[in-house]
Design a protein around this motif. Structure first.
Motif, PDB file in Angstrom:
ATOM      1  N   LYS A  14       2.061  -3.306  -3.406  1.00 56.37           N
ATOM      2  CA  LYS A  14       3.190  -2.793  -4.191  1.00 56.37           C
ATOM      3  C   LYS A  14       3.365  -1.294  -3.927  1.00 56.37           C
ATOM      4  O   LYS A  14       2.459  -0.629  -3.430  1.00 56.37           O
ATOM      5  CB  LYS A  14       2.951  -3.016  -5.682  1.00 56.37           C
ATOM      6  CG  LYS A  14       2.906  -4.478  -6.088  1.00 56.37           C
ATOM      7  CD  LYS A  14       2.655  -4.600  -7.582  1.00 56.37           C
ATOM      8  CE  LYS A  14       2.548  -6.033  -8.030  1.00 56.37           C
ATOM      9  NZ  LYS A  14       2.239  -6.109  -9.489  1.00 56.37           N
ATOM     10  N   GLU A  63       4.000   0.055   1.297  1.00 57.57           N
ATOM     11  CA  GLU A  63       4.549  -1.026   0.483  1.00 57.57           C
ATOM     12  C   GLU A  63       4.937  -2.225   1.356  1.00 57.57           C
ATOM     13  O   GLU A  63       5.490  -2.063   2.443  1.00 57.57           O
ATOM     14  CB  GLU A  63       5.786  -0.534  -0.276  1.00 57.57           C
ATOM     15  CG  GLU A  63       6.395  -1.581  -1.180  1.00 57.57           C
ATOM     16  CD  GLU A  63       7.631  -1.074  -1.901  1.00 57.57           C
ATOM     17  OE1 GLU A  63       8.228  -1.867  -2.648  1.00 57.57           O
ATOM     18  OE2 GLU A  63       8.012   0.106  -1.714  1.00 57.57           O
ATOM     19  N   THR A 100      -3.687  -4.231 -10.052  1.00 61.45           N
ATOM     20  CA  THR A 100      -2.287  -4.165 -10.495  1.00 61.45           C
ATOM     21  C   THR A 100      -1.347  -3.686  -9.390  1.00 61.45           C
ATOM     22  O   THR A 100      -0.136  -3.837  -9.518  1.00 61.45           O
ATOM     23  CB  THR A 100      -2.149  -3.227 -11.705  1.00 61.45           C
ATOM     24  OG1 THR A 100      -2.688  -1.941 -11.359  1.00 61.45           O
ATOM     25  CG2 THR A 100      -2.896  -3.790 -12.907  1.00 61.45           C
ATOM     26  N   ASP A 101      -1.896  -3.100  -8.312  1.00 58.61           N
ATOM     27  CA  ASP A 101      -1.081  -2.616  -7.199  1.00 58.61           C
ATOM     28  C   ASP A 101      -0.897  -3.664  -6.100  1.00 58.61           C
ATOM     29  O   ASP A 101      -0.331  -3.359  -5.038  1.00 58.61           O
ATOM     30  CB  ASP A 101      -1.716  -1.363  -6.585  1.00 58.61           C
ATOM     31  CG  ASP A 101      -1.624  -0.167  -7.507  1.00 58.61           C
ATOM     32  OD1 ASP A 101      -0.777  -0.177  -8.431  1.00 58.61           O
ATOM     33  OD2 ASP A 101      -2.411   0.776  -7.325  1.00 58.61           O
ATOM     34  N   LEU A 102      -1.367  -4.889  -6.362  1.00 60.47           N
ATOM     35  CA  LEU A 102      -1.266  -5.959  -5.370  1.00 60.47           C
ATOM     36  C   LEU A 102      -0.626  -7.194  -5.990  1.00 60.47           C
ATOM     37  O   LEU A 102      -0.689  -7.402  -7.201  1.00 60.47           O
ATOM     38  CB  LEU A 102      -2.664  -6.337  -4.862  1.00 60.47           C
ATOM     39  CG  LEU A 102      -3.476  -5.230  -4.181  1.00 60.47           C
ATOM     40  CD1 LEU A 102      -4.885  -5.734  -3.906  1.00 60.47           C
ATOM     41  CD2 LEU A 102      -2.791  -4.779  -2.904  1.00 60.47           C
ATOM     42  N   GLU A 103      -0.029  -8.008  -5.130  1.00 62.00           N
ATOM     43  CA  GLU A 103       0.556  -9.269  -5.561  1.00 62.00           C
ATOM     44  C   GLU A 103       0.107 -10.360  -4.587  1.00 62.00           C
ATOM     45  O   GLU A 103       0.249 -10.207  -3.374  1.00 62.00           O
ATOM     46  CB  GLU A 103       2.089  -9.164  -5.558  1.00 62.00           C
ATOM     47  CG  GLU A 103       2.763 -10.388  -6.098  1.00 62.00           C
ATOM     48  CD  GLU A 103       4.268 -10.201  -6.185  1.00 62.00           C
ATOM     49  OE1 GLU A 103       4.967 -11.227  -6.063  1.00 62.00           O
ATOM     50  OE2 GLU A 103       4.738  -9.077  -6.356  1.00 62.00           O
ATOM     51  N   ALA A 104      -0.448 -11.438  -5.139  1.00 60.53           N
ATOM     52  CA  ALA A 104      -0.938 -12.541  -4.306  1.00 60.53           C
ATOM     53  C   ALA A 104       0.195 -13.129  -3.482  1.00 60.53           C
ATOM     54  O   ALA A 104       1.329 -13.257  -3.952  1.00 60.53           O
ATOM     55  CB  ALA A 104      -1.577 -13.616  -5.167  1.00 60.53           C
ATOM     56  N   HIS A 149      -2.858 -10.329   0.032  1.00 64.02           N
ATOM     57  CA  HIS A 149      -2.036  -9.824  -1.061  1.00 64.02           C
ATOM     58  C   HIS A 149      -1.013  -8.846  -0.492  1.00 64.02           C
ATOM     59  O   HIS A 149      -1.310  -8.114   0.456  1.00 64.02           O
ATOM     60  CB  HIS A 149      -2.890  -9.086  -2.098  1.00 64.02           C
ATOM     61  CG  HIS A 149      -3.663  -9.994  -2.992  1.00 64.02           C
ATOM     62  ND1 HIS A 149      -4.698 -10.791  -2.557  1.00 64.02           N
ATOM     63  CD2 HIS A 149      -3.542 -10.221  -4.320  1.00 64.02           C
ATOM     64  CE1 HIS A 149      -5.187 -11.468  -3.577  1.00 64.02           C
ATOM     65  NE2 HIS A 149      -4.508 -11.142  -4.651  1.00 64.02           N
TER      66      HIS A 149
END
Length: 133
Positions: free
Chosen positions: A76, A97, A127-131, A73
């Protein structure tokens, strides 16, 4: 092979099981997966291993019920690595980031994993990560 002590089932004229077959176990396991001593423990936060789960790369070194393949991930802005999966958990560090956080477990709104391949281990809010991909 260890011979069977008795047939498992007897059905009239059915052929009896051979005393040695693929269902018997060798008397002792040797090699990479044999238990040769007590499981080694690690200091929390250093390696991606905890009592119930570990990174798949540690399968030959640490004994736990489950091993996980990491799910990368992207981190963010404002993400924080914590010692526990709670908003008031002790802060380990502010995460950079855009770097990769390897998620090994997701429980509710929290993930558990490792920063990169060799970084610190802890919890990050989902919520602080993006796949990635």
């Amino acid at each position: 092979m260890t011979p069977l002590s008795a047939p498992i089932f007897a059905f009239g004229d059915a052929q009896k099981l051979a005393p040695e077959d693929s269902y018997t176990r060798p008397p002792r396991l040797d090699g990479m997966l044999a238990m040769t001593g007590p499981s080694v423990t690690t200091e929390p936060g250093c390696l991606p291993v905890r009592g119930d789960l570990a990174h798949i790369k540690l399968a030959g070194r640490y004994f736990v019920p489950h091993y996980a393949v990491p799910m990368p991930h992207a981190i963010k802005a404002g993400a924080v690595l914590r010692a526990t999966g709670r908003a008031d958990g002790e802060t380990i560090m502010d995460l950079p980031e855009g770097e990769t956080f390897n998620v090994l477990d997701i429980a509710g709104a929290w993930t558990w994993g490792q920063l990169g391949e060799d970084g610190p281990v802890g919890y990050v809010a989902l919520t602080d990560l993006e796949a990635i991909g």
